[in-house]
Design an enzyme around this catalytic site. Structure first.
Site, PDB file in Angstrom:
ATOM      1  N   ALA A 184       0.693  -1.291   0.180  1.00  0.00           N
ATOM      2  CA  ALA A 184       0.034  -0.096  -0.072  1.00  0.00           C
ATOM      3  C   ALA A 184       0.781   1.227  -0.061  1.00  0.00           C
ATOM      4  O   ALA A 184       0.548   2.400  -0.668  1.00  0.00           O
ATOM      5  CB  ALA A 184      -0.926  -0.073   1.174  1.00  0.00           C
ATOM      6  N   ASP A 236      15.423  32.714 -32.873  1.00  0.00           N
ATOM      7  CA  ASP A 236      16.023  33.236 -33.843  1.00  0.00           C
ATOM      8  C   ASP A 236      15.008  33.931 -34.909  1.00  0.00           C
ATOM      9  O   ASP A 236      13.951  33.432 -34.870  1.00  0.00           O
ATOM     10  CB  ASP A 236      16.686  31.983 -34.516  1.00  0.00           C
ATOM     11  CG  ASP A 236      17.674  32.647 -35.719  1.00  0.00           C
ATOM     12  OD1 ASP A 236      18.306  33.522 -35.298  1.00  0.00           O
ATOM     13  OD2 ASP A 236      17.832  31.899 -36.758  1.00  0.00           O
ATOM     14  N   GLU A 277       5.013   2.571  -6.191  1.00  0.00           N
ATOM     15  CA  GLU A 277       5.515   1.896  -7.630  1.00  0.00           C
ATOM     16  C   GLU A 277       4.750   2.792  -8.866  1.00  0.00           C
ATOM     17  O   GLU A 277       5.274   2.817  -9.974  1.00  0.00           O
ATOM     18  CB  GLU A 277       5.323   0.439  -7.832  1.00  0.00           C
ATOM     19  CG  GLU A 277       3.807   0.037  -8.113  1.00  0.00           C
ATOM     20  CD  GLU A 277       2.972  -0.027  -6.776  1.00  0.00           C
ATOM     21  OE1 GLU A 277       1.937  -0.755  -6.982  1.00  0.00           O
ATOM     22  OE2 GLU A 277       3.453   0.359  -5.696  1.00  0.00           O
ATOM     23  N   ASP A 290      -3.716   1.762 -11.050  1.00  0.00           N
ATOM     24  CA  ASP A 290      -2.782   1.753 -12.167  1.00  0.00           C
ATOM     25  C   ASP A 290      -3.308   2.575 -13.331  1.00  0.00           C
ATOM     26  O   ASP A 290      -2.853   3.478 -13.953  1.00  0.00           O
ATOM     27  CB  ASP A 290      -2.127   0.339 -12.508  1.00  0.00           C
ATOM     28  CG  ASP A 290      -1.112   0.133 -11.229  1.00  0.00           C
ATOM     29  OD1 ASP A 290      -0.817   1.196 -10.559  1.00  0.00           O
ATOM     30  OD2 ASP A 290      -0.703  -1.178 -11.256  1.00  0.00           O
TER      31      ASP A 290
END
Length: 851
Positions: free
Chosen positions: A272, A318, A276, A687
């Site tokens: 938990a 430029d 990751e 995830d």
């Protein structure tokens, strides 16, 4: 050219002398960077804490028996390492590209004979023959020339070729490139008109282009601030997770006497707590962000630049080829009495046709000179079927440009008339002289020349003469010329540039022009595109005399730097960075490479840009469109916003997970709620939510109406962490309330776990939806399409229903089926966890006047 060589008795070096000088000076090429081999690059990647943690997390899944999840994570590590390896190898090619550009083939005189040799074989003392279209192989002094013009824009940024003259003993050595009437040629420049012979004085690293290579080699890149910040955050969370894991194992074993379950409880808390998602999310966001940018004609060579774009405060650009088209066009015509401004909508009146007619006759048939190309182009576009175009006339003689007479003339015979026509063009004062004009007329015409110059136009005069068949005179002055008119040329601004700069201003980004061109030209371009205070200019000469402190004190009020050289561009970028600015710089030439590499974000032109500029840059504009820079900034801000939302969600959801894993451990009479299987299920939601839903989220409406993110502050600082933790704390309070209520009501342990788990999953879904926008309310968010939401949220709900109704899954998750009414109440309570955050967003909107 061959006769000129023999007439001047040029012999050049002997073969033996060339061999000696190769041994003494080396080959005419730039040594490559010291490259790291593949093993060194791979070891550098493996040592990074983010990848170490990914490997640890993957190993942890494998140890726990979740083979599929472990293999997927370890495979992802290999993919990321492959991407990093490829990028590391690619970024080491900058000096190789410079080396290729600096080594063209060359025509040299050796032992009295002309021969073609590879540019790398040129040595100091070699005599190089210069012809139209040749790339100059090394620096040298001009021993002989006729009408020699050189395009040095790659080195100086000048929009037009510069005029050359022959070298004399009184000339000083080592003059910097730029401007007319220099007796030197420089490696990498292009001969666009005339011919000549030059003696090579410098090769390889000693050339002007080689000095740029040295500057490029000396610029060291640093890891992005976000990457550093994530490393620190990941380390701290990992350390905290390990400490709490050990603590849980010890407390559980001591209070309940069961080491195995204590170990599982500790592992659950570690899962938990271990962050990751952080490195995975960062990598995915930047990789997908790069893919999205490529769809908008912006190639991200270095993924870190994508995030930095969101905090860019200065855009150094430029002029030639970036703000302008790097292509001369005819802008204005004057016949001495009136002026006509050429644009796309109107045809050229008849009274101005003669100017174009004799401008074409005095130009090459297939010119390299940009102004000659412009004259031919305007005739092709505006004078179709005109009787003033004479493709069938035959040229008999050419009188070239010289130091004494800055004009050139060409003599033609007309097949339809028994006369010769002479056309001349050149500097206005030279044309006035050829025409022997009355001083009063000269003053009138000079007023027009001055008006053109103040508009930033380059001006050529045109004259004509006729001659009955007779012997041609030896000098242009011997013709009886008649003044025809004046042509004003400009390098036009790209159509999209003014609006792009306006949008930059609204977004709080200052645009600065850094050019090698003259101040008057730069000022006019600055006014045309809408730069702030365009008259406030610092020239290269002033910059040379300034100390770093003086430059830093003045640089905030300046929008234009004119007549600068490459080393000074680098000095400007460094000064801005020391002032705390986040600098993005666009460029396309070799001269831009060091500054592109030193800037926080180097942006090169993909079509017209050099390989050197592209290899030194972080981003490449595939369509060379300046407005793509603004699109890249917008995309960078969107990615930064969405990445912060993802990180906020990760913090918010991990607080209740960690709390539910930790709190019951301290009370021997309370059953544990979460086990590894529950964490794995939650990760199936977390995830994709943090890496797909938030990455695909649209930008906020005000994304380009707010100032850049503070570069000095943290990307995800204490304020955002506290706000995220408060969201997580709200979820924890509600889920723990359901948990305690079930315990107090005498529910069996599996029923309590089921009710608490449903509340946690519902809260998770609510937080995903609410965090999609930090400005809009939940109802507008739900109505805003995001295809990934229905798949992730729908999948979570489907799997939750399966878990709560399939006996096998109920046993696996250590739960029992609970009444539908109880499940609905738990789901509603879960969604109630975001109510306070919705009120917080409402107060923010009211404060900003957007309610």
């Amino acid at each position: 050219m061959k006769s000129a060589v023999s007439d001047l008795n040029f012999r050049g070096l002997s073969k033996e002398e060339v061999g000696k000088r190769v041994l003494k000076y080396g080959y005419n090429e730039l040594p490559s960077q010291k490259k790291r081999n593949g093993i060194e690059i791979a070891l550098g990647i493996i040592r990074e804490p983010m990848f170490i943690l990914l490997v640890v997390c993957g190993s942890l899944y494998l140890v726990l028996g979740d083979i599929q999840e472990g293999i997927m994570l370890m495979s992802f590590v290999l993919v990321v390492m492959g991407i990093e390896y490829f990028q590391e190898r690619k970024t080491e090619r900058a000096l190789d590209a410079l080396k290729d550009l600096a080594s063209p083939r060359a025509l040299v005189i050796r032992d009295g004979e002309t021969q073609r040799v590879p540019g790398r074989d040129i040595v100091p003392g070699d005599l190089v023959v210069l012809q139209e279209g040749d790339r100059v192989p090394a620096d040298g002094k001009i021993l002989y020339c006729v009408s020699l013009l050189s395009d040095e824009s790659l080195l100086t940024g000048e929009s037009v070729p510069v005029r050359k003259r022959e070298w004399t003993e009184s000339d000083i050595q080592n003059i910097m490139p730029g401007g007319d009437e220099l007796p030197y040629i420089y490696s990498g420049s292009m001969i666009v008109q005339g011919n000549g012979v030059a003696e090579i004085t410098s090769t390889g690293r000693d050339t002007e282009i080689g000095k740029i290579g040295k500057a490029l080699e000396s610029v060291e890149e640093e890891p992005s601030k976000l990457k550093k910040e994530m490393r620190i955050l990941v380390k701290r969370l990992a350390i905290a997770g390990v400490i709490l894991c050990i603590t849980v194992i010890a407390i559980y074993t001591l209070t309940r006497g069961d080491f195995l379950k204590g170990f599982l409880a500790g592992i659950t808390l570690a899962m938990a707590m271990l962050p990751e998602e952080f490195p995975v999310v960062l990598t995915i966001f930047l990789a997908l962000g790069g893919w999205r940018m490529s769809k908008r004609a912006v190639l991200a060579r270095k993924s870190a630049a994508i995030e930095i774009l969101g905090s860019a405060t200065i855009l150094c650009t430029d002029k030639t080829g970036t703000l302008t088209c790097n292509k001369m066009t005819v802008k204005s015509l004057s016949n001495g009495k009136e002026v006509f401004d050429v644009d796309r909508k109107n045809a050229i009146p008849e009274q101005f046709h003669e100017i174009i007619e004799y401008g074409i006759l005095s130009s090459q048939v297939k010119p390299f000179d940009p102004m000659e190309k412009a004259i031919i182009m305007v005739a092709a576009e505006r004078m179709i079927d005109s009787s003033h175009i004479h493709n069938d006339w035959v040229m008999e003689k050419e009188y070239p440009l010289s130091r004494e007479m800055m004009a050139m003339s060409r003599v033609f015979s007309s097949p339809s008339a028994n006369i010769r026509v002479i056309a001349a063009k050149g500097a206005p004062e030279a044309i006035f002289d050829l025409c022997h004009l009355d001083p009063v007329l000269v003053k009138e015409y000079e007023k027009t020349v001055s008006k053109f110059a103040r508009r930033g136009l380059r001006v050529l005069g045109v004259a004509k003469a006729t001659l009955n068949p007779a012997e041609l005179p030896s000098a242009q002055h011997d013709f009886d010329f008649e003044f025809t008119g004046l042509i004003g040329f400009s390098d036009p601004v790209r159509e999209s540039v003014p609006e792009a700069i306006s949008e930059c201003r609204r977004a709080g980004i200052k645009v600065m022009m850094i050019t090698g061109d003259y101040p008057v030209t730069a000022i006019n371009i600055g006014k045309e595109i809408g730069l702030k205070n365009p008259e406030n200019v610092i020239t290269g000469q002033e910059l040379q005399e300034m100390s770093e402190e003086e430059l830093r004190s003045r640089i905030k009020d300046v929008s234009i730097f004119a007549r600068v050289v490459p080393e000074q561009k680098l000095k400007i970028v460094n000064a801005l960075r020391k002032e705390g600015e986040v600098v993005a710089m666009t460029g396309d030439g070799v001269n831009d490479a060091p500054a592109l590499k030193a800037a926080d974000i180097g942006i090169a032109m993909g079509e017209k840009g050099t390989d050197v500029a592209r290899e030194a840059s972080s981003l490449v504009l595939l369509d060379d469109n300046f407005s793509s820079v603004v699109g890249a900034v917008r995309m960078g801000r969107r990615i930064s916003d969405n990445l912060q939302k993802a990180l906020s969600y990760i913090f918010a959801i991990h607080v209740p997970i960690a709390g539910l894993s930790l709190i019951p451990v301290f009370f021997a009479d309370l059953p544990l709620i979460l086990w590894p299987v529950h964490i794995v299920f939650l990760e199936l939601i977390i995830d994709p939510a943090c890496s797909i839903i938030f990455e695909a989220e649209r930008e906020e409406k005000d994304i380009m109406m707010r100032p850049p993110r503070d570069s000095q502050g943290s990307f995800f600082g204490a304020g955002k962490i506290i706000l995220s933790c408060l969201q997580g704390l709200g979820i924890l309070i509600i889920t723990m309330g359901v948990y305690i209520f079930g315990i107090k009501s005498g529910w069996e342990q599996e029923a309590v776990r089921a009710a608490t788990f449903i509340t946690l999953i519902s809260s998770n879904i609510a937080v995903i939806l609410s965090n999609r926008s930090w400005s809009e309310n939940i109802f507008k968010i739900i109505a805003t399409p995001n295809k990934t939401v229905k798949w992730v949220v729908g999948g979570a709900i489907l799997f939750l229903l399966l878990i709560m109704n399939v006996p096998f899954l109920l046993d696996m998750f250590q739960m029992v089926r609970i009444p539908l009414s109880t499940a609905v109440i738990c789901a509603v309570l879960g969604f109630a966890s975001i109510v306070w955050f919705e009120f917080y967003k409402l107060l923010r909107r009211i404060k900003r006047g957007k309610a």
